[in-house]
Design a protein around this motif. Sequence first.
Motif, PDB file in Angstrom:
ATOM      1  N   LEU A 135      37.220  30.247  11.833  1.00 23.78           N
ATOM      2  CA  LEU A 135      36.933  31.597  11.328  1.00 23.78           C
ATOM      3  C   LEU A 135      38.179  32.257  10.750  1.00 23.78           C
ATOM      4  CD1 LEU A 135      34.618  32.949  14.179  1.00 23.78           C
ATOM      5  CD2 LEU A 135      33.924  32.334  11.857  1.00 23.78           C
ATOM      6  N   ILE A 136      39.315  31.973  11.341  1.00 22.42           N
ATOM      7  CA  ILE A 136      40.569  32.575  10.872  1.00 22.42           C
ATOM      8  C   ILE A 136      41.154  31.770   9.713  1.00 22.42           C
ATOM      9  CG2 ILE A 136      42.926  33.191  11.533  1.00 22.42           C
ATOM     10  CD1 ILE A 136      41.848  33.616  14.387  1.00 22.42           C
ATOM     11  N   ILE A 137      41.073  30.444   9.811  1.00 20.30           N
ATOM     12  CA  ILE A 137      41.655  29.583   8.784  1.00 20.30           C
ATOM     13  C   ILE A 137      40.908  29.718   7.455  1.00 20.30           C
ATOM     14  CG2 ILE A 137      41.997  27.167   8.111  1.00 20.30           C
ATOM     15  CD1 ILE A 137      42.498  26.571  11.085  1.00 20.30           C
ATOM     16  N   ALA A 138      39.575  29.814   7.512  1.00 25.16           N
ATOM     17  CA  ALA A 138      38.764  29.789   6.291  1.00 25.16           C
ATOM     18  C   ALA A 138      39.171  30.847   5.264  1.00 25.16           C
ATOM     19  CB  ALA A 138      37.279  29.906   6.646  1.00 25.16           C
ATOM     20  N   PRO A 139      39.176  32.154   5.622  1.00 24.84           N
ATOM     21  CA  PRO A 139      39.554  33.146   4.598  1.00 24.84           C
ATOM     22  C   PRO A 139      41.008  33.017   4.144  1.00 24.84           C
ATOM     23  CG  PRO A 139      39.268  34.191   6.747  1.00 24.84           C
ATOM     24  CD  PRO A 139      38.774  32.796   6.869  1.00 24.84           C
ATOM     25  N   LEU A 140      41.896  32.588   5.061  1.00 27.65           N
ATOM     26  CA  LEU A 140      43.298  32.408   4.671  1.00 27.65           C
ATOM     27  C   LEU A 140      43.441  31.248   3.697  1.00 27.65           C
ATOM     28  CD1 LEU A 140      45.076  32.913   8.125  1.00 27.65           C
ATOM     29  CD2 LEU A 140      44.773  34.580   6.285  1.00 27.65           C
ATOM     30  N   TRP A 141      42.749  30.147   3.954  1.00 26.10           N
ATOM     31  CA  TRP A 141      42.799  28.993   3.054  1.00 26.10           C
ATOM     32  C   TRP A 141      42.208  29.350   1.699  1.00 26.10           C
ATOM     33  CZ3 TRP A 141      39.241  26.035   0.406  1.00 26.10           C
ATOM     34  CH2 TRP A 141      39.708  24.811  -0.108  1.00 26.10           C
ATOM     35  N   ILE A 142      41.097  30.069   1.695  1.00 27.14           N
ATOM     36  CA  ILE A 142      40.472  30.478   0.436  1.00 27.14           C
ATOM     37  C   ILE A 142      41.399  31.405  -0.347  1.00 27.14           C
ATOM     38  CG2 ILE A 142      38.561  31.798  -0.559  1.00 27.14           C
ATOM     39  CD1 ILE A 142      36.839  30.726   1.798  1.00 27.14           C
ATOM     40  N   HIS A 143      42.071  32.315   0.364  1.00 24.09           N
ATOM     41  CA  HIS A 143      42.989  33.245  -0.303  1.00 24.09           C
ATOM     42  C   HIS A 143      44.161  32.497  -0.934  1.00 24.09           C
ATOM     43  CE1 HIS A 143      45.326  36.883  -1.051  1.00 24.09           C
ATOM     44  NE2 HIS A 143      46.350  36.305  -0.446  1.00 24.09           N
ATOM     45  N   TRP A 144      44.726  31.539  -0.223  1.00 23.39           N
ATOM     46  CA  TRP A 144      45.879  30.803  -0.737  1.00 23.39           C
ATOM     47  C   TRP A 144      45.498  29.872  -1.887  1.00 23.39           C
ATOM     48  CZ3 TRP A 144      47.445  29.593   4.947  1.00 23.39           C
ATOM     49  CH2 TRP A 144      48.168  30.681   5.457  1.00 23.39           C
ATOM     50  N   ASN A 145      44.246  29.416  -1.913  1.00 25.11           N
ATOM     51  CA  ASN A 145      43.811  28.472  -2.943  1.00 25.11           C
ATOM     52  C   ASN A 145      42.841  29.101  -3.939  1.00 25.11           C
ATOM     53  OD1 ASN A 145      44.817  25.583  -1.915  1.00 25.11           O
ATOM     54  ND2 ASN A 145      44.110  26.734  -0.138  1.00 25.11           N
ATOM     55  N   ARG A 146      42.814  30.409  -3.996  1.00 19.14           N
ATOM     56  CA  ARG A 146      41.816  31.093  -4.824  1.00 19.14           C
ATOM     57  C   ARG A 146      41.962  30.765  -6.314  1.00 19.14           C
ATOM     58  NH1 ARG A 146      45.719  34.537  -3.369  1.00 19.14           N
ATOM     59  NH2 ARG A 146      46.609  35.998  -4.887  1.00 19.14           N
ATOM     60  N   LYS A 147      43.172  30.469  -6.771  1.00 18.88           N
ATOM     61  CA  LYS A 147      43.382  30.162  -8.184  1.00 18.88           C
ATOM     62  C   LYS A 147      42.862  28.770  -8.528  1.00 18.88           C
ATOM     63  CE  LYS A 147      47.404  33.148  -8.749  1.00 18.88           C
ATOM     64  NZ  LYS A 147      48.854  33.220  -9.111  1.00 18.88           N
ATOM     65  N   GLN A 148      42.840  27.877  -7.533  1.00 21.41           N
ATOM     66  CA  GLN A 148      42.348  26.514  -7.789  1.00 21.41           C
ATOM     67  C   GLN A 148      40.843  26.388  -7.576  1.00 21.41           C
ATOM     68  OE1 GLN A 148      45.145  27.033  -5.768  1.00 21.41           O
ATOM     69  NE2 GLN A 148      46.519  26.588  -7.476  1.00 21.41           N
ATOM     70  N   LEU A 149      40.249  27.359  -6.829  1.00 19.61           N
ATOM     71  CA  LEU A 149      38.826  27.273  -6.532  1.00 19.61           C
ATOM     72  C   LEU A 149      38.018  27.813  -7.709  1.00 19.61           C
ATOM     73  CD1 LEU A 149      38.826  28.483  -2.816  1.00 19.61           C
ATOM     74  CD2 LEU A 149      38.514  26.156  -3.638  1.00 19.61           C
TER      75      LEU A 149
END
Length: 219
Positions: free
Chosen positions: A200-214
């Motif tokens: 739950l904590i990792i998911a939004p952080l990972w999405i935020h850090w990789n938002r330009k590639q997603l």
Amino acid sequence: MREAEIRRLLAANLLCALSVVLATVAPAFFLDGFSVLGTHLTWLCVCSVCVATFNIILHLVLKPNQSPKRRSFAHKISRFLKCCIYFFMSCILFHAIIVLYGAPLIELVTETFLFAVLLSTFTALQCLCLLGPNLQAWIRVFSKNGAVSIWESSLQITSMCSILGAWFGAFPIPLDWDRPWQVWPISCSLGATFGYMAGLIIAPLWIHWNRKQLTYKSR
């Protein structure tokens, strides 16, 4: 990708994590002798109900995957009944898988089934809330590059973290440490819970850090 949507996801995930904390702390004020280790079966029930309730309410309020089509009342009832059947089937499937991985077949059946319910709450219930009783959508989301939204990416991460947590939680059971938390299925359920909260904590952080590639494509 909008930052506001990521913040909504983070807030929703933190509330889901809070539901686990409440399930662990709040019952002690109402039930004598309640503890995660001492009354583990009770905790499994409370945690499953609490997490399920929070997930359902959050998805009803946030509506992350709302269909533009208006559905009839009969369709909603049919969808609800299908979701209940799918959830029960997922509990049976997890129970069977857990037994195949070495859990007692006849002894401790209640413990094994309640652990399966907890795993289903962390995984299948989220799928039902977000995707509904649509197996094709479930398969798509958990295939490579199958997610079409940040909510589906979060679903992937939290589900995998929950299952991995349960798997790693089984490692201490055969060791001869003779600790209370080595009793089946305490370490596995705690591992699944910690994995779920980590996801739950990792998911939004990972999405935020990789938002330009997603780059999500609607399907």
